[in-house]
Scaffold this motif. Sequence first.
Motif, PDB file in Angstrom:
ATOM      1  N   ALA A 109       0.850  -1.190   0.000  1.00  0.00           N
ATOM      2  CA  ALA A 109       0.000   0.000   0.000  1.00  0.00           C
ATOM      3  C   ALA A 109       0.884   1.237   0.000  1.00  0.00           C
ATOM      4  O   ALA A 109       1.869   1.309   0.736  1.00  0.00           O
ATOM      5  N   ALA A 110       0.522   2.196  -0.837  1.00  0.00           N
ATOM      6  CA  ALA A 110       1.283   3.440  -0.930  1.00  0.00           C
ATOM      7  C   ALA A 110       0.369   4.627  -0.659  1.00  0.00           C
ATOM      8  O   ALA A 110      -0.766   4.676  -1.134  1.00  0.00           O
ATOM      9  N   SER A 111       0.901   5.566   0.093  1.00  0.00           N
ATOM     10  CA  SER A 111       0.190   6.796   0.422  1.00  0.00           C
ATOM     11  C   SER A 111       1.083   7.978   0.083  1.00  0.00           C
ATOM     12  O   SER A 111       2.212   8.069   0.561  1.00  0.00           O
ATOM     13  N   LEU A 112       0.580   8.869  -0.757  1.00  0.00           N
ATOM     14  CA  LEU A 112       1.308  10.086  -1.102  1.00  0.00           C
ATOM     15  C   LEU A 112       0.591  11.257  -0.455  1.00  0.00           C
ATOM     16  O   LEU A 112      -0.582  11.509  -0.742  1.00  0.00           O
TER      17      LEU A 112
ATOM     18  N   LEU B 181       5.421   7.253  -9.343  1.00  0.00           N
ATOM     19  CA  LEU B 181       6.320   6.392 -10.122  1.00  0.00           C
ATOM     20  C   LEU B 181       7.265   5.635  -9.196  1.00  0.00           C
ATOM     21  O   LEU B 181       7.531   4.447  -9.399  1.00  0.00           O
ATOM     22  N   ARG B 182       7.758   6.308  -8.178  1.00  0.00           N
ATOM     23  CA  ARG B 182       8.627   5.624  -7.206  1.00  0.00           C
ATOM     24  C   ARG B 182       7.853   4.530  -6.470  1.00  0.00           C
ATOM     25  O   ARG B 182       8.372   3.437  -6.243  1.00  0.00           O
ATOM     26  N   ALA B 183       6.638   4.835  -6.083  1.00  0.00           N
ATOM     27  CA  ALA B 183       5.829   3.846  -5.369  1.00  0.00           C
ATOM     28  C   ALA B 183       5.553   2.633  -6.245  1.00  0.00           C
ATOM     29  O   ALA B 183       5.706   1.485  -5.804  1.00  0.00           O
TER      30      ALA B 183
ATOM     31  N   PHE C 222       4.290   2.117   2.069  1.00  0.00           N
ATOM     32  CA  PHE C 222       5.162   3.157   1.523  1.00  0.00           C
ATOM     33  C   PHE C 222       4.426   4.485   1.669  1.00  0.00           C
ATOM     34  O   PHE C 222       3.295   4.625   1.204  1.00  0.00           O
ATOM     35  N   CYS C 223       5.074   5.433   2.347  1.00  0.00           N
ATOM     36  CA  CYS C 223       4.493   6.762   2.524  1.00  0.00           C
ATOM     37  C   CYS C 223       5.485   7.795   2.015  1.00  0.00           C
ATOM     38  O   CYS C 223       6.676   7.720   2.307  1.00  0.00           O
TER      39      CYS C 223
ATOM     40  N   MET D 289       6.657  -1.662  -6.062  1.00  0.00           N
ATOM     41  CA  MET D 289       5.707  -2.771  -6.010  1.00  0.00           C
ATOM     42  C   MET D 289       6.333  -3.988  -6.694  1.00  0.00           C
ATOM     43  O   MET D 289       6.993  -3.846  -7.709  1.00  0.00           O
ATOM     44  N   PRO D 290       6.115  -5.168  -6.152  1.00  0.00           N
ATOM     45  CA  PRO D 290       6.732  -6.372  -6.737  1.00  0.00           C
ATOM     46  C   PRO D 290       6.028  -6.867  -7.997  1.00  0.00           C
ATOM     47  O   PRO D 290       5.843  -8.056  -8.194  1.00  0.00           O
TER      48      PRO D 290
END
Length: 189
Positions: free
Chosen positions: A65-68, A168-170, A123-124, A174-175
């Motif tokens: 999970a990614a949070s921007l 894009l980094r997040a 990922f934050c 991701m795998p």
Amino acid sequence: MISVCFPRPHGYRYFDYLTQELPEIVGKMFHVSQKREDTFIAGLSMGGYGALKAAVTCPEKYSYAASLSGVVDVGTIFESDAFYSLGEKLVTFDNKNPRGGAEDILLQAKNQIKAGVSLPKLFCACGQQDFLYESNLRFYRELKDATDIEFLEEPGGHVWDFWDRNILRAVNKMPVKQRLREYSQTFIV
């Protein structure tokens, strides 16, 4: 703007739609894996909150999970008159501060960890000039020794330039490539 991931006690059940109904619809319409290791979620601002809430509330569904610039402390937003009118507070939170309750994702994450639940990799990312920077940094510091979480900070505010660069980094973290490689090898004769 009211997030679809808040409880909306006087409205529709958007969180259920996001975490249950929508994945089922997508799975039926497209050939999409429903496996945890193949499922990722990301969002920005209120959507960042939603992505983390989904990951913490339904950890069996997501591996990442990614949070921007996520609203990781909804209590701060609730307490600010700059963001919500009294009507929005009533509709969104039943006029009760969400800190310390089911909508408090930091508390929910800690409770899941305490119960031995394996959370997805988190990922934050938040810009150092973003009004949400301090709460994102605190969220990371509170969880970094208890779960797999990464925090990226750099100059930037609550703006598209920051989000465009960091989504894009997040995604690159991701795998996906590994999973595609494993998936494609199952069809090699």
